[in-house]
Design an enzyme around this catalytic site. Structure first.
Site, PDB file in Angstrom:
ATOM      1  N   GLY A 139       0.824  -1.215   0.000  1.00 36.00           N
ATOM      2  CA  GLY A 139       0.000   0.000   0.000  1.00 36.00           C
ATOM      3  C   GLY A 139       0.846   1.247   0.000  1.00 36.00           C
ATOM      4  O   GLY A 139       0.412   2.305   0.466  1.00 36.00           O
ATOM      5  N   GLY A 140       2.074   1.136  -0.540  1.00 39.37           N
ATOM      6  CA  GLY A 140       2.980   2.270  -0.475  1.00 39.37           C
ATOM      7  C   GLY A 140       3.278   2.615   0.973  1.00 39.37           C
ATOM      8  O   GLY A 140       3.302   1.756   1.859  1.00 39.37           O
ATOM      9  N   SER A 149       5.536  -4.875  -2.400  1.00 41.17           N
ATOM     10  CA  SER A 149       5.228  -3.534  -2.884  1.00 41.17           C
ATOM     11  C   SER A 149       5.681  -2.504  -1.848  1.00 41.17           C
ATOM     12  O   SER A 149       6.865  -2.408  -1.546  1.00 41.17           O
ATOM     13  CB  SER A 149       3.741  -3.426  -3.202  1.00 41.17           C
ATOM     14  OG  SER A 149       3.464  -2.269  -3.946  1.00 41.17           O
TER      15      SER A 149
END
Length: 548
Positions: A154-155, A240
């Protein structure tokens, strides 16, 4: 070959619990076994440094959720480094996930196909979000099991430890006889608002979210033995944004010694925010809230929903400005302050603080799947691809088109479009700079298995490897189809992650020999129905992409 024969031949019976364990037989991936939940006042009670907690057993796996590892960040503690938890008396329940950091609404629900694939569990938001979750096969302080510490994606602005069903640690713990831990921490404006120009008390505010992760790892060091884990064998793994947090932790002096191996899945971050960029975000937040240096402390009284509004506006304004165009990745992120984070994580070199930490690094074949939610993209023509490349890269679009068609002559235009992302080339770049230190092995992989769901259009999409790693392919049937094919690959993938956590080497009998990566060999494990090692398979594409 039937399933039992495969497991025996592949050597998977050597994992921790021995031949397919009673725990694993009950858990499996399907979740369709007869219910086996044990939750009693006197059961699954563990002593922590702050007091006793009570969890429960789920198909034999001791499960604890929502354990506070640091004090609430609400109000008076906003934007400060995490504080120690106030000890409690009696036994505190750890039966359900805790709050997640406040964040903008999940836009993924607006796309029916993304919603179908991911089946997000959004949870409830609150600033008292510094929580960990633990899964373990045995509560024995002498067990010394490997610890696998999961950091969500989710960054640096969204997500949580429970947002995907794939994150559930029960099956991975059972399959590998490991302790699995996941974590929530401060994000976006709550974790990365750089207020250092507004007083010494805010000196660390731009990296609060990363300091939360340090506090969580310190909690693991101090407590994991009582959950059966080995504090001297902790492996970080994340995807991510989670992978980017891991590469950032590897360049934080405060994290040294708190983890011993690291797995970076689909990270594109080698650099983080400068003071200039972080300052621009902060100024836009304060302008939206009509707050200045004179009344800066009123930030502590602003409702968290209003802070999120300000964060969204500030992010948009900065990304559109000149300063926003100077960063490789815009939006909320850590700041290179010269102290907590002394330099860019993996640029120009890998960090010396973690030179002795072995790594696994990789990405998925079609990270930016172009036709999820848009089936018409499957009919993209060569001319349509050329046009899109020209729009995205006006000066090099035609040359890029020619390179792609030469390298991937049999790929559909929509597949080539799905290759055009930073994750694949950056995985190789990170492996190169890490291996150049010659102090710890690094293993490079590409996950290439393509789902058959939604007419196969998602392909090997962003996040699609996670159910395989957590041994949750049946739990995540809307991602994998819950097929035998997916289960067999999951056994290979999960075993590689487990073996790496156990020994620093992901090799096992179910895979071809996987050499440590060197720039000279480009060794890349391709995870698919047939797993194989290739030598720098995307070299020509990467070389051109990095010139854009």
């Amino acid at each position: 070959m039937n399933r039992r024969s495969f497991i025996k031949k592949s050597g998977l019976t050597s994992i921790g619990l021995g031949a397919v364990s009673p725990v694993l037989k009950k858990a499996r991936c399907s979740g369709h076994a007869h219910a086996s939940i044990v939750a009693r006042a006197d059961h699954a009670v563990v002593e922590t440094t702050a007091g006793k907690i009570r969890g429960y057993q789920d198909h034999g796996i001791f499960t604890f959720k929502g354990i506070p590892y640091a004090a609430t960040t609400a109000l008076q503690n906003r934007f400060s480094p995490p504080k120690s938890v106030t000890p409690w008396t009696g036994i505190r329940d750890a039966l359900a996930y805790g709050p997640i950091c406040p964040q903008r609404p999940n836009k993924g629900w607006a796309s029916e196909e993304y919603a179908f694939l991911f089946q997000w569990v959004d949870g409830y938001q609150g600033e008292d979000c510094l929580r960990v979750n633990v899964w373990s096969t045995r509560l024995d302080k002498h067990a010394k099991k490997p610890v696998m510490f999961w950091i969500h994606g989710g960054g640096f602005f969204s997500g949580s430890s429970q947002e995907h069903p794939s994150y559930d640690g029960r099956n991975l713990s059972a399959f590998g006889d490991v302790v699995v831990i996941s974590v929530n921490h401060r994000l976006n404006v709550f974790g990365f608002l750089d207020l250092s120009a507004y007083g010494d008390q805010y000196a660390a505010s731009g990296n609060g979210g990363m300091l939360d992760l340090i506090a969580a790892l310190q909690w693991v060091k101090n407590n994991v033995e009582n959950f059966g884990g080995d504090p001297n064998n902790v492996t970080l793994f994340g995807q991510s944004g989670g992978a980017s947090k891991i590469t950032t932790l590897m360049n934080m002096p405060l994290a040294k010694g708190l983890f011993h191996k690291a797995i970076s899945q689909s990270s594109s971050v080698a650099k983080i925010a400068s003071r200039e960029y972080a300052s621009a975000l902060t100024k836009n937040v304060l302008a939206y809230l009509d707050i200045s240096a004179r009344n800066i402390d009123t930030l502590h009284q602003v409702d968290y929903r209003r802070l999120i509004e300000a964060a969204i506006v500030a992010e948009k304004k900065v990304s559109e400005s000149a300063v926003g165009k100077k960063v490789p990745r815009s939006g909320w992120q850590p700041v290179m302050d010269g102290v907590i984070i002394p330099s860019h994580p993996f640029y120009p070199n890998a960090p010396e603080f973690s030179a002795d930490v072995p790594m696994m690094i990789g990405s998925n074949r079609h990270e930016w799947s172009a036709s999820i939610g848009d089936s018409a993209m499957e009919a993209l023509t060569d001319e349509g691809l050329r046009k899109k490349l020209m729009e995205r890269y006006p000066e090099k679009g035609e040359a890029f088109y020619q390179v792609c068609k030469h390298i991937y002559p049999h790929a559909k235009p929509v597949e080539i479009l799905s290759f055009l992302n930073p994750y694949n080339p950056m995985a190789h770049v990170l492996a190169e700079v890490k291996s150049a230190q010659q102090q710890a092995n690094v293993y490079l992989y590409m996950f290439a298995w393509e789902t058959k769901l939604l007419d196969g259009r998602p392909r090997a999409y962003h996040c699609s490897e996670i159910p395989f790693i957590f041994y949750n392919t049946d739990r995540c049937a809307t991602m994998t189809g819950a097929t035998e094919e997916a289960r067999l690959l999951s056994e290979k993938v999960a075993k590689a992650w487990i073996n790496f956590a156990r020994t620093g080497n992901p090799n096992h009998h179910g895979l071809p020999e996987w050499p440590a990566f060197k720039q000279s060999n480009g060794a890349t494990m391709i995870f698919n129905n047939v797993c194989e090692v290739k030598r720098d398979p995307d070299r020509a594409f990467r070389k051109f992409y990095l010139t854009l």
